[in-house]
Motif scaffolding. Structure first.
Motif, short mmCIF file in Angstrom:
data_model
loop_
_atom_site.label_atom_id
_atom_site.label_comp_id
_atom_site.label_asym_id
_atom_site.label_seq_id
_atom_site.Cartn_x
_atom_site.Cartn_y
_atom_site.Cartn_z
N UNK A 788 1.20 -0.34 -1.68
CA UNK A 788 0.91 -1.56 -0.93
C UNK A 788 0.61 -1.23 0.53
N UNK A 789 -0.54 -1.72 1.01
CA UNK A 789 -0.96 -1.48 2.39
C UNK A 789 -0.97 -2.75 3.22
N UNK A 790 -1.17 -3.91 2.55
CA UNK A 790 -1.23 -5.17 3.30
C UNK A 790 -0.35 -6.23 2.63
N UNK A 791 0.52 -6.84 3.42
CA UNK A 791 1.38 -7.92 2.95
C UNK A 791 1.18 -9.11 3.88
N UNK A 792 0.81 -10.26 3.29
CA UNK A 792 0.57 -11.46 4.08
C UNK A 792 1.38 -12.61 3.52
N UNK A 793 2.24 -13.18 4.34
CA UNK A 793 3.08 -14.31 3.96
C UNK A 793 2.71 -15.49 4.84
N UNK A 794 2.45 -16.64 4.21
CA UNK A 794 2.08 -17.83 4.98
C UNK A 794 2.77 -19.05 4.37
N UNK A 795 3.52 -19.74 5.21
CA UNK A 795 4.29 -20.91 4.76
C UNK A 795 5.04 -20.58 3.48
N UNK A 796 5.85 -19.56 3.55
CA UNK A 796 6.62 -19.13 2.39
C UNK A 796 8.03 -18.76 2.83
N UNK A 797 8.99 -19.04 1.97
CA UNK A 797 10.35 -18.56 2.16
C UNK A 797 10.57 -17.45 1.13
N UNK A 798 10.73 -16.22 1.62
CA UNK A 798 10.72 -15.06 0.75
C UNK A 798 12.05 -14.32 0.87
N UNK A 799 12.58 -13.92 -0.28
CA UNK A 799 13.81 -13.11 -0.31
C UNK A 799 13.60 -11.93 -1.24
N UNK A 811 16.63 -2.05 3.66
CA UNK A 811 15.41 -1.29 3.41
C UNK A 811 15.52 -0.32 2.25
N UNK A 812 16.72 -0.07 1.75
CA UNK A 812 16.87 0.83 0.62
C UNK A 812 17.70 0.17 -0.46
N UNK A 813 17.24 0.32 -1.68
CA UNK A 813 17.99 -0.16 -2.83
C UNK A 813 18.40 1.08 -3.61
N UNK A 814 19.61 1.56 -3.36
CA UNK A 814 19.98 2.86 -3.91
C UNK A 814 19.07 3.90 -3.28
N UNK A 815 18.29 4.60 -4.12
CA UNK A 815 17.35 5.60 -3.59
C UNK A 815 15.94 5.04 -3.48
N UNK A 816 15.78 3.73 -3.68
CA UNK A 816 14.44 3.13 -3.67
C UNK A 816 14.02 2.77 -2.25
N UNK A 817 12.74 3.02 -1.93
CA UNK A 817 12.21 2.70 -0.62
C UNK A 817 11.17 1.60 -0.77
N UNK A 818 11.26 0.57 0.08
CA UNK A 818 10.39 -0.60 -0.04
C UNK A 818 9.17 -0.45 0.87
N UNK A 819 7.98 -0.70 0.32
CA UNK A 819 6.72 -0.65 1.07
C UNK A 819 6.57 0.65 1.87
N UNK A 820 6.58 1.80 1.24
CA UNK A 820 6.55 3.06 1.99
C UNK A 820 5.21 3.33 2.69
N UNK A 821 4.14 2.60 2.29
CA UNK A 821 2.83 2.85 2.90
C UNK A 821 2.24 1.59 3.53
N UNK A 822 3.07 0.65 3.86
CA UNK A 822 2.59 -0.60 4.44
C UNK A 822 1.91 -0.35 5.78
N UNK A 823 0.67 -0.87 5.91
CA UNK A 823 -0.09 -0.69 7.14
C UNK A 823 -0.28 -1.98 7.92
N UNK A 824 -0.34 -3.11 7.22
CA UNK A 824 -0.59 -4.38 7.89
C UNK A 824 0.36 -5.44 7.37
N UNK A 825 1.07 -6.09 8.28
CA UNK A 825 2.02 -7.16 7.91
C UNK A 825 1.67 -8.41 8.71
#
Length: 1188
Positions: A788-799, A811-825
């Motif tokens: 994932x490189x781009x994540x766009x949230x608009x009028x949203x409640x996100x968990x 940011x870590x779930x055990x050994x899991x890494x979230x959005x390791x290549x995110x470029x645009x938020x």
């Protein structure tokens, strides 16, 4: 027969009999295409009738059974219009127009056979004559063909007349380094360096220059230059190498290749040998390598020049030199040298130089083109002659066999036969830019691409290969992954070799069309009789040529395959188009058509249909277009209903299915067969937001379950789905190629499954107006959303599910890494975003936060850690404070280390002065700064912003505390709506002016400032006096200023001012003084109600735009003297009632007079009136004369 004629044509292109034979064969080919198309239409028509008949029978059976069972089993909910058999059939007019009898087919076949017999007879005569000439030649007698039909053969040697080679210093050094350096291949004593490029680009010249270089002379003991050409002769080339190395054997007359190669090897022993093989056309040259590699030579270096990179197969290409056009400045120097020869260019007018620069843009950076055209221009160094050359197509110029067009034509004639018509066709497009997909389908429509029976490639796949082939050979340049462009020079070449089959008609420039024309582009109005005189049109492109519509039923148009109409005044589709049964490509995008008759659905051969944005609804029977592959709907709110989709099995690319609320269950949805549509790359599934509530949520969940797409899908958009469940096909990893997922107004969707975060190709995730949604994540995998490189949230409640409140678990779930290549938020109007910790996104480059309370508290902390950040946008972010924590090391606190890569800052409605000040002091690489509606910002050290190129201010004060601030790189400055730049501490004794602070400024806009001195200085500078000395300024815009005049002492200092835009200047009466601007090209005056008086002549003007100037009555009398004026537009000037007595300039191409004096409008359109005679030469004229 075709092969024999083509062989003759390639050999004798100047022989009129052979050319005539070749043209007749092409005519027969077109007739065969027509017959094939006729029969294909009949077959498609039969299939459609069979499909519709089967559906009617099924419908009747279901209707009959439903009387007893009460159950509805037809796979789609049909609109009322579909329930009548009569309404299901196409209108009679469409059916009758498409009928072809067996007698018609027989008559066409008979005619074709007769033409083939005539051609066969003439071919026999020409073949006998060819054999006779061959026999005469073999007997040593004079060959009459050489005198009449052949051109001078090009032969090259190592000698060159070039004293200097322009723009190739890097290539020369690289080539010399290769030749004098060690062998690239350690296992062989032979190394090859290819020089690749189109004809005339300088391959041979580069090789000659290096061949004669003193360093090369000293390095090699033996050198050989051999011109290969397209007649590869291994024995001849071997002999020539041997003769160069040992002149004593040149009397050897043997043709025994084995003996020659052994002799060559013997004489190469222990030597350093340089070999140049110039002008290679096939990979046969590689046969020469074996004996050279077997020799005991110390080293052998080979330079190969070629146009086609395919001849280099199996060769190490690491050292390949690809020659492109020469750098602009170097090319300009070459051009001046060629055009002016011994004359000093400085002794000639700037206007002549300007024309020269425009000519240079057409020449592709080709040295040979510069020499060819420069030689022509040098015959007469006056503006008229140079303008004639500029306006003329290069291929029409009289040039000899060694000039640029023959050089390029040689490349064309060596193209594969299947690529030649594809290249020629590209000259149809005036602007030389193409969408690859459009081009491919136009080729298909014209029969240039055929399906291969030996493999599974589609015609589209083959077309892509053709595009890549032409690109590799230099006939195209790539713009991006979907677009290609053709240079002017290549466009002219394609026109040359089209032999009149391609015609571009510009009103006012061309008087007639070739009767041989098959493909026509018409811009502006044209006498329809000219087009009707052509024979057998295949392609028709109409740009603002509305007068053609009534004539489209003429015999000349009945075989049209490609029809493109670009005319915003067209509101109804001409009736004749519904009967063009050969039509395969129909583009109506740039029209204003609102409705289309059902008859269009009788054009069964349509492959591409592009519909305008104003179209209200699609024809209900579009499902009859069973050959359709591309359906482009400009207004994406429109789309297909499942009922319309059912027979469109060839669709590819983009597909939108609308009105899903009328589907009752999964079974109905499954009939759309989306899981079988492997060519659909982008899929939109849309419920109507206004009526979706009438459809039960459980039904929507069933329907979405039944709309499972094919695994090849790349983009999926789901809109207004009100179910809460995720379909099962998103709970697995089925969509391996999915790159983008958008969920829009799906307000009840509760949870995105963890499987979504494991999709390997997913790069973009958009959640718009989504309500409250949870994104699940696995603990047991190394990465979630790995691509994932781009994540766009608009009028949203996100968990993010299972995330705790501690910073580590966010940011870590055990050994899991979230959005390791995110470029645009991008987060917009999101009150809560739980579990997303900004500072840990180390790869983030672009951050946009707009009115999102859920993340604003993280902003200061994230600015300490996001070292990859290049752009930040903050809107309506309140309550910020400047934070420093113990985690920031001493080095990070040093100047510029916090955000070293940040280039762009945009902040709106921020009240925290200290935050903005602190941010601006930590961005050493900042290039663009935009501040809107913020508290005053104070900068103590401007030197920290030395790379700043753009400042835009709206309702904000920017206070500069330096004694003498300088922005050395600033190019764009826009001060808008009560904004000011205040130089707070500059001593009053300092006479710094605006050009001292902004030495490189080229765009300046001052808009809606109550005080005209938007830039406040210690002494009161006023506009326009403060512009003095801005010598690099090219664009100046001034709005809502109380300016009255333009001082003659200021204007001449604005040497580069190209464009001037004045708007809402209520006190402006005259533009007196503007004549002193030396470079002004475009003048725009809007909403200046008192403006009415002109200045003296401005000879450099190219465009004049006047709108809403209520006191303007006339144009200046000197207008007809302007040599370069191209466009004149007058809008909403009610008192403007006359054209200048001297008339309008001959250079004018566009005239627009909109809602001015009605009498003037009437006279301009009345033939033979004085006004009409004054403007009849202008290609494009537009008037709107409604009462004001």
């Amino acid at each position: 027969m075709q092969g024999r004629i083509m062989k003759l044509f390639q050999k004798h292109k100047q022989n009129e009999r052979v050319v005539g034979l070749h043209n007749k064969l092409k005519d027969v080919g077109y007739d065969i295409q027509d017959l094939e198309s006729e029969m294909n239409y009949m077959e498609l028509e039969r299939k459609v009738h069979e499909i519709n008949k089967a559906e009617e029978e099924e419908e009747e059976a279901n209707s009959s059974s439903s009387q007893f069972s009460g159950k509805r089993s037809f796979p789609f909910r049909l609109p009322t219009a579909f329930l009548s058999k009569k309404k299901r059939r196409l209108p009679a007019s469409s059916q009758s127009s498409s009928q072809s009898t067996d007698e018609d087919i027989v008559r066409q076949v008979t005619s074709i056979l007769k033409q083939i017999q005539i051609i066969e007879s003439k071919l026999k005569e020409e073949t006998m004559l060819e054999e006779l000439f061959d026999q005469i030649t073999l007997n040593g007698v004079y060959d009459p063909r050489e005198h009449h039909f052949t051109q001078n053969e090009r032969v090259t040697t190592s000698s060159t007349s070039e004293r200097k080679i322009y723009g190739r210093n890097d290539e020369i050094r690289r080539l010399i380094n290769f030749l004098t350096g060690p062998n690239v291949n350690n296992s062989s004593n032979v190394s090859v360096v290819p020089i690749v490029g189109i004809g005339g680009i300088g391959k041979t010249t580069l090789a000659q220059f290096v061949f004669k270089d003193r360093e090369i002379e000293n390095h090699f003991s033996e050198k050989a230059w051999i011109y290969v050409s397209n007649h590869f002769d291994r024995c001849r080339i071997t002999k020539e190498m041997l003769h160069v190395i040992n002149p004593n054997v040149q009397r050897c007359s043997t043709s025994n290749l084995d003996f020659l190669e052994r002799e060559l090897q013997r004489h190469l022993t222990g030597k350093k040998f340089l070999l140049v093989l110039d002008d290679i056309w096939s990979d046969e040259w590689q046969w020469l390598l074996a004996p050279l590699q077997s020799s005991q030579a110390q080293v052998i270096k080979i330079i190969v020049t070629c146009r086609d990179p395919m001849v280099l197969r199996n060769i190490d290409e690491r050292n390949k030199i690809i020659l492109k056009g020469i750098d602009h400045q170097e090319y300009w120097s070459l051009f001046l040298n060629c055009a002016f020869a011994e004359n000093n260019p400085d002794n000639y007018s700037q206007e002549l130089h300007d024309i020269g620069r425009r000519i240079v843009k057409k020449l592709m950076g080709s040295p040979l083109a510069a020499k060819t055209v420069g030689k022509l221009l040098g015959r007469d160094l006056i503006e008229k002659h140079w303008n004639d050359v500029l306006e003329n197509d290069l291929w029409k110029l009289k040039i000899d066999a060694h000039d640029i067009m023959p050089a390029l034509a040689l490349s064309y004639y060596h193209l594969s036969p299947h690529l030649q018509p594809c290249f020629v066709y590209c000259s149809l497009m005036r602007y030389h830019f193409f969408e690859m997909e459009e081009l491919i389908y136009m080729w298909i429509a014209n029969g240039y691409i055929h399906e291969s029976g030996s493999n599974s490639k589609t015609m589209h796949d083959i077309g892509e290969e053709y595009c890549h082939g032409l690109f590799a050979l230099g006939f195209f340049d790539k713009v991006d992954s979907t677009k290609v462009k053709m240079h002017d020079l290549m466009h002219d070449l394609a026109q040359l070799v089209s032999h009149g089959e391609i015609c571009i008609y510009n009103r006012g420039k061309d008087e007639k069309l070739s009767k041989n024309a098959r493909h026509i582009y018409v811009k502006g109005s044209i006498d329809p009789r000219l087009v009707c005189e052509t024979n057998n049109l295949r392609t028709l492109v109409l740009e603002q040529a509305g007068g053609m519509s009534p004539f489209l039923n003429h015999e000349a148009f009945k075989r049209v395959r490609v029809l493109v109409i670009s005319d915003d005044t067209m509101q109804e589709l001409p009736e004749a188009i519904y009967h063009l049964k050969h039509l395969q490509y129909l583009d109506l995008l740039k029209t204003s058509i609102k409705s289309i008759q059902e008859s269009l659905c009788g054009l069964y051969q349509l492959r591409v249909l592009k519909l305008p944005k104003y179209l209200l609804t699609l024809p209900s029977q579009v499902h009859n277009l069973i050959n359709l592959e591309i359906l482009y709907i400009c207004n994406r709110k429109n789309g297909l209903m499942c009922t319309q989709l059912r027979n469109l099995n060839k669709l590819r690319g983009w597909l939108s299915i609308v009105a899903l609320e009328i589907i009752h269950n999964k079974k109905e949805a499954t009939k759309a067969k989306l899981n079988e549509r492997h060519n659909i790359k982008e899929l939109n599934l849309r419920w109507n937001i206004d009526t979706v509530d009438r459809c039960k949520h459980a039904v929507q969940e069933e329907v979405l379950e039944g709309l499972q797409p094919h695994p090849n899908l790349e983009q999926l958009n789901i809109e207004a789905y009100m179910g809460s469940k995720t379909p099962s096909w998103l709970l697995t990893l089925a969509l391996q190629r999915l790159q983008k997922l958008s969920l829009i107004r799906c307000r009840n969707w509760a949870c995105l499954p963890a499987a979504l975060g494991l999709l390997p190709s997913l790069k973009v995730l958009h959640l718009y107006d989504i309500g409250n949604i949870t994104i699940e994540c696995y603990n047991s995998v190394p990465e979630m959303f790995p691509s994932l490189e781009r994540l766009k949230l608009r009028r949203a409640t996100v968990s993010f599910k299972s995330m705790s409140s501690s910073s580590r678990s966010l940011t870590t779930l055990g050994s899991s890494k979230l959005f390791p290549r995110l470029q645009k938020l991008t987060v917009h109007k999101c009150d809560e975003v739980n579990g997303l910790l900004l500072p840990m996104f180390s790869t983030l480059e672009i951050l946009k936060l707009k009115a999102s309370r859920g993340l604003q508290s993280q902003v200061p902390r994230c600015l300490q850690n996001l070292t990859s950040l290049t752009s930040i946008t903050l809107f309506f972010i309140k309550g910020l404070t400047t934070e420093t924590t113990t985690k920031i090391g001493a080095q990070q606190q040093q100047e510029g280390r916090v955000l070293p890569n940040l280039k762009y800052i945009e902040i709106k409605c921020c009240e925290d002065k200290s935050f903005m000040r602190d941010l601006l002091l930590r961005v050493p690489s900042l290039k663009r700064l935009r501040l809107y509606e913020c508290s005053p910002v104070s900068l103590p050290v401007v030197g920290r912003l030395s790379f700043l190129q753009e400042i835009k201010l709206k309702e904000v004060e920017l206070i500069l505390e330096d004694l003498a601030p300088v922005f050395p790189s600033l190019k764009i400055l826009r001060i808008w709506k009560k904004s000011t730049i205040i130089l707070q501490n500059m001593p009053s004794s300092v006479t710094t002016q605006i050009h001292d602070c902004f030495p490189c400024l080229d765009h300046l806009y001052i808009e809606e400032c109550d005080e005209v001195n938007g830039l406040q200085w210690p002494i009161s500078f006023q506009l326009p006096q403060c512009l003095y000395g801005l010598s690099s300024l090219t664009h100046f815009g001034l709005s809502s200023a109380k300016i009255k005049n333009f001082p003659t002492e200021v204007m001449p200092t604005l040497h580069a001012l190209y464009s001037l835009n004045l708007s809402d200047c209520s006190e402006l009466l005259s533009v007196e003084g503007l004549q002193a601007l030396p470079s002004l090209r475009n003048l725009c005056i809007f909403y200046c109600p008192k403006f009415r008086s002109w200045c003296k002549e401005i000879p450099t003007l190219c465009g004049i735009d006047i709108s809403f100037c209520h006191d303007l009555e006339s144009l200046p009398a000197w207008l007809h003297c302007l040599p370069s004026l191209k466009k004149l537009s007058i809008y909403y000037c009610p008192k403007f009632d006359s054209l200048p007595e001297g008339g309008l300039p001959s250079s004018l191409e566009i005239l627009e007079i909109i809602k001015c004096d009605p009498g003037l409008m009437e006279h301009c359109q009345q033939e033979q009136s004085p006004e009409w005679l004054m403007i009849q030469h202008i290609p494009y004229r537009r008037y709107i004369s409604e009462n004001i």
